[in-house]
Design a protein around this motif. Structure first.
Motif, short mmCIF file in Angstrom:
data_model
loop_
_atom_site.label_atom_id
_atom_site.label_comp_id
_atom_site.label_asym_id
_atom_site.label_seq_id
_atom_site.Cartn_x
_atom_site.Cartn_y
_atom_site.Cartn_z
N ALA A 47 0.85 -1.20 0.00
CA ALA A 47 0.00 0.00 0.00
C ALA A 47 0.88 1.24 0.00
O ALA A 47 1.88 1.30 0.71
N PRO A 48 0.50 2.24 -0.79
CA PRO A 48 1.29 3.47 -0.81
C PRO A 48 1.25 4.18 0.55
O PRO A 48 0.25 4.09 1.27
N PRO A 49 2.33 4.87 0.89
CA PRO A 49 2.32 5.62 2.16
C PRO A 49 1.33 6.77 2.10
O PRO A 49 1.00 7.27 1.02
N ALA A 50 0.86 7.18 3.26
CA ALA A 50 -0.17 8.23 3.34
C ALA A 50 0.35 9.61 2.95
O ALA A 50 -0.36 10.39 2.33
N VAL A 60 7.51 -1.77 -4.63
CA VAL A 60 6.14 -2.26 -4.45
C VAL A 60 6.17 -3.77 -4.21
O VAL A 60 6.91 -4.51 -4.84
N GLY A 61 5.33 -4.22 -3.27
CA GLY A 61 5.24 -5.63 -2.93
C GLY A 61 4.51 -6.45 -3.99
O GLY A 61 4.16 -5.96 -5.07
N SER A 65 -2.03 -2.48 -3.72
CA SER A 65 -3.40 -1.96 -3.67
C SER A 65 -3.39 -0.45 -3.89
O SER A 65 -2.34 0.17 -3.92
N GLY A 66 -4.58 0.09 -4.03
CA GLY A 66 -4.71 1.53 -4.20
C GLY A 66 -4.01 2.02 -5.45
O GLY A 66 -4.06 1.40 -6.50
N ALA A 67 -3.31 3.14 -5.31
CA ALA A 67 -2.63 3.76 -6.46
C ALA A 67 -1.51 2.87 -7.01
O ALA A 67 -1.05 3.08 -8.12
N TRP A 68 -1.09 1.88 -6.25
CA TRP A 68 -0.03 0.98 -6.70
C TRP A 68 -0.56 -0.26 -7.41
O TRP A 68 0.23 -1.07 -7.90
#
Length: 167
Positions: A47-50, A60-61, A65-68
């Motif tokens: 998950a991208p950092p806030a 990236v793992g 998720s999200g933007a990644w």
């Protein structure tokens, strides 16, 4: 962006008669800025950092998720224009700040905290492929318990560090 790109880092190439060439050129520079001498805050995150700062990158793992989403294993870099991704290429290295050490992209995955290859100091190889097993000292006509004990400890340390086969 549309158009052709470089084979290794997928940097956008300029086309003859292309409008707004500066956008493609700038995009290529942003990706080069991320990929050359790559440095990441951390690796393996999904998950991208806030609250990323401009210029910060992450590896990236496997299940982003999200933007990644859709960028598993890529180098994700935050810019003032949003996320930019550089797909990892075989042999790509990156410095990882947490925990401090290098990551190597090999065999389709990132390998963290491993050293690969040989260690050469002043032209002399001091660490290379693991050697064959060396047996512990035994027998002989003169018994020297202290020497044998010391040799056994040295061999144990070399085996523990992977310098010789544990046999």
């Amino acid at each position: 962006m549309t158009g052709s790109s470089t084979d290794r880092l997928a940097l956008p190439l300029l086309e003859p008669g292309q409008a707004q060439k500066e956008m493609f050129h700038n995009e290529a520079l942003v990706r080069l800025d991320a990929a050359v001498q790559a440095c990441a805050v951390a690796g393996g995150l999904d998950a991208p950092p806030a609250d990323p700062a401009a210029g910060q990158c992450w590896i990236v793992g496997a299940s982003p998720s999200g933007a990644w989403s859709g960028h598993a294993g890529a180098l994700a870099c935050w810019t003032l224009s949003g996320w930019r991704f550089v797909a990892a290429a075989e042999g790509m290295r990156a410095w990882i700040a947490d925990p401090a050490g290098f990551a190597l992209h090999s065999g389709g995955e990132w390998r963290f905290g491993e050293a690969h290859g040989r260690l050469i100091v002043e032209g002399v190889q001091v660490v290379g492929p693991q050697a064959a097993a060396i047996g512990n000292p035994s027998g002989g006509s003169v018994v020297d318990a202290e020497a044998r004990s010391t040799i056994a400890q040295i061999l144990a340390a070399m085996r523990e560090h992977g310098l010789v086969d544990p046999g």
